[in-house]
Write an enzyme that holds these catalytic residues in place. Structure first.
Site, PDB file in Angstrom:
ATOM      1  N   GLY A 217       0.544  -1.300  -0.107  1.00  7.60           N
ATOM      2  CA  GLY A 217       0.228  -0.419  -0.170  1.00  7.60           C
ATOM      3  C   GLY A 217       0.817   1.332   0.269  1.00  7.60           C
ATOM      4  O   GLY A 217       2.352   1.875   0.585  1.00  7.60           O
TER       5      GLY A 217
ATOM      6  N   ALA B 181       0.179  -7.527   8.000  1.00 10.22           N
ATOM      7  CA  ALA B 181      -1.153  -8.659   8.597  1.00 10.22           C
ATOM      8  C   ALA B 181      -1.706  -9.338   6.891  1.00 10.22           C
ATOM      9  O   ALA B 181      -2.798  -8.106   6.390  1.00 10.22           O
ATOM     10  CB  ALA B 181      -2.123  -6.987   8.694  1.00 10.22           C
TER      11      ALA B 181
ATOM     12  N   ASP C 202      -7.059   7.842  17.427  1.00 11.17           N
ATOM     13  CA  ASP C 202      -7.706   7.935  15.696  1.00 11.17           C
ATOM     14  C   ASP C 202      -9.089   6.537  15.218  1.00 11.17           C
ATOM     15  O   ASP C 202      -7.757   5.557  14.655  1.00 11.17           O
ATOM     16  CB  ASP C 202      -6.923   8.375  14.499  1.00 11.17           C
ATOM     17  CG  ASP C 202      -7.030   8.626  13.384  1.00 11.17           C
ATOM     18  OD1 ASP C 202      -8.064   8.869  13.825  1.00 11.17           O
ATOM     19  OD2 ASP C 202      -5.782   8.913  12.694  1.00 11.17           O
TER      20      ASP C 202
HETATM   21  P1  AMP Z   1       0.011   3.754   5.741  1.00  9.12           P
HETATM   22  O1  AMP Z   1       1.482   4.317   5.097  1.00  9.12           O
HETATM   23  O2  AMP Z   1      -0.124   3.298   7.434  1.00  9.12           O
HETATM   24  O3  AMP Z   1      -0.918   4.072   5.779  1.00  9.12           O
HETATM   25  O4  AMP Z   1      -0.543   2.093   4.666  1.00  9.12           O
HETATM   26  C1  AMP Z   1      -0.894   2.464   3.667  1.00  9.12           C
HETATM   27  C2  AMP Z   1      -1.456   0.651   3.107  1.00  9.12           C
HETATM   28  O5  AMP Z   1      -0.308  -0.276   3.438  1.00  9.12           O
HETATM   29  C3  AMP Z   1      -2.436   0.951   4.288  1.00  9.12           C
HETATM   30  O6  AMP Z   1      -3.341   1.023   4.060  1.00  9.12           O
HETATM   31  C4  AMP Z   1      -2.314  -0.929   3.842  1.00  9.12           C
HETATM   32  O7  AMP Z   1      -2.746  -1.086   2.735  1.00  9.12           O
HETATM   33  C5  AMP Z   1      -0.943  -1.345   3.975  1.00  9.12           C
HETATM   34  N1  AMP Z   1      -0.399  -2.074   4.858  1.00  9.12           N
HETATM   35  C6  AMP Z   1       0.116  -1.240   6.209  1.00  9.12           C
HETATM   36  N2  AMP Z   1       1.093  -1.589   6.699  1.00  9.12           N
HETATM   37  C7  AMP Z   1       0.426  -3.161   6.288  1.00  9.12           C
HETATM   38  C8  AMP Z   1       0.953  -4.147   7.278  1.00  9.12           C
HETATM   39  N3  AMP Z   1       1.186  -4.581   8.759  1.00  9.12           N
HETATM   40  N4  AMP Z   1      -0.266  -5.683   6.539  1.00  9.12           N
HETATM   41  C9  AMP Z   1      -0.082  -5.533   5.872  1.00  9.12           C
HETATM   42  N5  AMP Z   1      -0.678  -4.576   4.748  1.00  9.12           N
HETATM   43  C10 AMP Z   1       0.018  -2.907   5.377  1.00  9.12           C
END
Ligand code: AMP
Length: 284
Positions: A23, A96, A141
């Site tokens: 992501g 995850a 949040d």
């Molecule tokens: P973030 O920068 O934390 O908003 O992460 C961006 C996107 O990456 C999230 O919306 C998830 O789809 C994916 N993502 C972030 N952390 C994880 C994780 N630990 N396991 C799986 N997908 C993740």
């Protein structure tokens, strides 16, 4: 910081094989990655220092790392460790596998499935937040975008970017997402861990209805509805769920149902699929 993570020395990017992007976040990307030496799977969050500095978020990032690294609970995404090079900060996170709860929400479910899924999420969140609040951490949040799903569909609270260590202080900063903001934060009053109770009330509504309760065409209208606690329940909403949500969405934080009572609420109990360990069964 390392427990259940198989390497204790300082890591570098060369220690990982980088896989597919999971992501994109505001400050960088998240990749599936595995440790070269033992194939341990993780999510590697790569943040650009220049962007963090530009937005003046160094302090917030430090706090996020500090708080999340010390929380160990099955429903809280683990932060195993971090490292950095000249341009980037790397967060080594628990992977995850079932991704964002948000995406799961968009798939249509049968009503009964949706209710059991909602109850499960409420139970897991109540458990995780009891743990956080005991450690004097307020998340602030909770919303679908910040919730990920583990292999068995269990919820994992991610993103402690806005969380705060209370140390018994009453906080006054305004933050969070508009639809999930509790009245005391809108009004700039001091607040405490009971902001999280409001947020799980909003979340429970959104999980069952498909949109948050105070959603409106303008920010001003959303604020106004939150302050009046103007919740409208669709007739399809089960009365037990209405009861639970209205006990969480109270203007006065002290009137909100406590987390332990959320677990004992009749609607939660009626749809719970929880298998309690034998010791807990005997005690109840
Ligand atoms: P973030 O920068 O934390 O908003 O992460 C961006 C996107 O990456 C999230 O919306 C998830 O789809 C994916 N993502 C972030 N952390 C994880 C994780 N630990 N396991 C799986 N997908 C993740």
């Amino acid at each position: 910081m390392f427990s259940s993570f198989p390497i204790r020395r300082r890591l570098r990017i060369d220690d990982f094989e980088i896989g597919r992007p999971l992501g994109k976040g505001k400050f960088g990307n998240v990749y599936l990655a595995r440790l070269q030496e033992n194939h341990f799977l993780v999510a590697l969050k790569v943040l650009f220092k220049s962007q963090i500095e530009k937005e003046g978020l160094e302090h917030q990032l430090r706090r996020e790392i500090e708080i999340q690294a010390h929380l160990q609970h099955p429903n809280i995404l683990r932060l195993y460790n971090y490292f950095h090079d000249s341009r980037r900060v790397y967060l080594i996170l628990e992977y995850a596998p079932r991704g964002e709860l948000y995406k799961e929400l968009q798939k249509s479910h049968r009503l009964d499935e949706q209710r059991t899924a909602t109850v499960r999420i409420m139970e897991e969140l109540a458990d995780a937040l009891i743990y956080c609040h005991e450690k004097k951490v307020i998340h602030r949040d909770i919303k679908p975008e910040n919730l990920l799903l583990g292999l068995r569909g269990e919820v994992k609270i991610a993103d402690f970017g806005w969380s705060v260590h209370t140390l018994s202080l009453r906080r006054k900063t305004m933050c969070g997402t508009l639809d999930y903001l509790p009245p005391e934060m809108i009004e700039g009053r001091t607040y405490d861990e009971r902001v999280d109770l409001w947020c799980i009330g909003v979340l429970c509504y959104e999980l069952l209805v498909g949109n948050p309760p105070f959603e409106s065409p303008s920010h001003t209208e959303t604020y106004r509805r939150i302050l009046k606690v103007d919740v409208r329940f669709p007739s399809s909403m089960p009365s037990g769920a209405q009861d639970l949500i209205s006990k969480l969405l109270r203007y006065q934080p002290f009137e909100r149902l406590a987390l332990a009572q959320v677990l004992e609420h009749p609607w939660v109990q009626a749809h719970s699929q929880r298998v309690l360990p034998p010791s807990a069964q005997m005690a109840s």
